[in-house]
Design an enzyme around this catalytic site. Sequence first.
Site, PDB file in Angstrom:
ATOM      1  N   GLN A  20      92.927 -49.250  92.802  1.00  0.00           N
ATOM      2  CA  GLN A  20      92.862 -50.810  92.515  1.00  0.00           C
ATOM      3  C   GLN A  20      91.644 -51.158  92.824  1.00  0.00           C
ATOM      4  OE1 GLN A  20      96.656 -52.066  94.515  1.00  0.00           O
ATOM      5  NE2 GLN A  20      97.786 -51.433  92.832  1.00  0.00           N
ATOM      6  N   SER A  21      90.956 -52.072  91.942  1.00  0.00           N
ATOM      7  CA  SER A  21      89.598 -52.377  92.038  1.00  0.00           C
ATOM      8  C   SER A  21      89.280 -53.638  93.210  1.00  0.00           C
ATOM      9  CB  SER A  21      89.023 -53.003  90.692  1.00  0.00           C
ATOM     10  OG  SER A  21      89.164 -51.703  89.731  1.00  0.00           O
ATOM     11  N   THR A  22      90.094 -54.441  93.627  1.00  0.00           N
ATOM     12  CA  THR A  22      89.985 -55.563  94.292  1.00  0.00           C
ATOM     13  C   THR A  22      91.066 -55.620  95.469  1.00  0.00           C
ATOM     14  OG1 THR A  22      91.305 -57.177  93.258  1.00  0.00           O
ATOM     15  CG2 THR A  22      88.967 -56.789  92.530  1.00  0.00           C
ATOM     16  N   GLN A  25      94.246 -57.251  94.162  1.00  0.00           N
ATOM     17  CA  GLN A  25      95.092 -56.360  93.532  1.00  0.00           C
ATOM     18  C   GLN A  25      95.913 -55.411  94.542  1.00  0.00           C
ATOM     19  OE1 GLN A  25      92.477 -54.080  90.898  1.00  0.00           O
ATOM     20  NE2 GLN A  25      92.828 -55.471  89.219  1.00  0.00           N
ATOM     21  N   ARG A  60      87.766 -51.518  96.531  1.00  0.00           N
ATOM     22  CA  ARG A  60      86.463 -51.691  96.203  1.00  0.00           C
ATOM     23  C   ARG A  60      86.231 -51.730  94.711  1.00  0.00           C
ATOM     24  NH1 ARG A  60      84.073 -47.162 100.218  1.00  0.00           N
ATOM     25  NH2 ARG A  60      84.745 -48.070 102.142  1.00  0.00           N
TER      26      ARG A  60
END
Length: 69
Positions: A20-22, A25, A60
């Site tokens: 998950q990118s953030t 999220q 990240r």
Amino acid sequence: MSEKIQAQHLARKAVLYVRQSTAFQVIRNQESGKLQYAMQARLHDLGFTEIEVIDEDLGRSAAGTVARR
């Protein structure tokens, strides 16, 4: 077991990449995270005995310059 998965596949290590990118999220999409981690049990049910879970870079973004594994 799936007919597509043969002995030579099961002899290899399965790698599960949880992503998950953030941070938003990770916090807001907890069901998605649970489903991704549940894949480990699915891999085991398919017959994989060596399963590596990579999740060190949760939250990240790939847009940054931080080195990731």
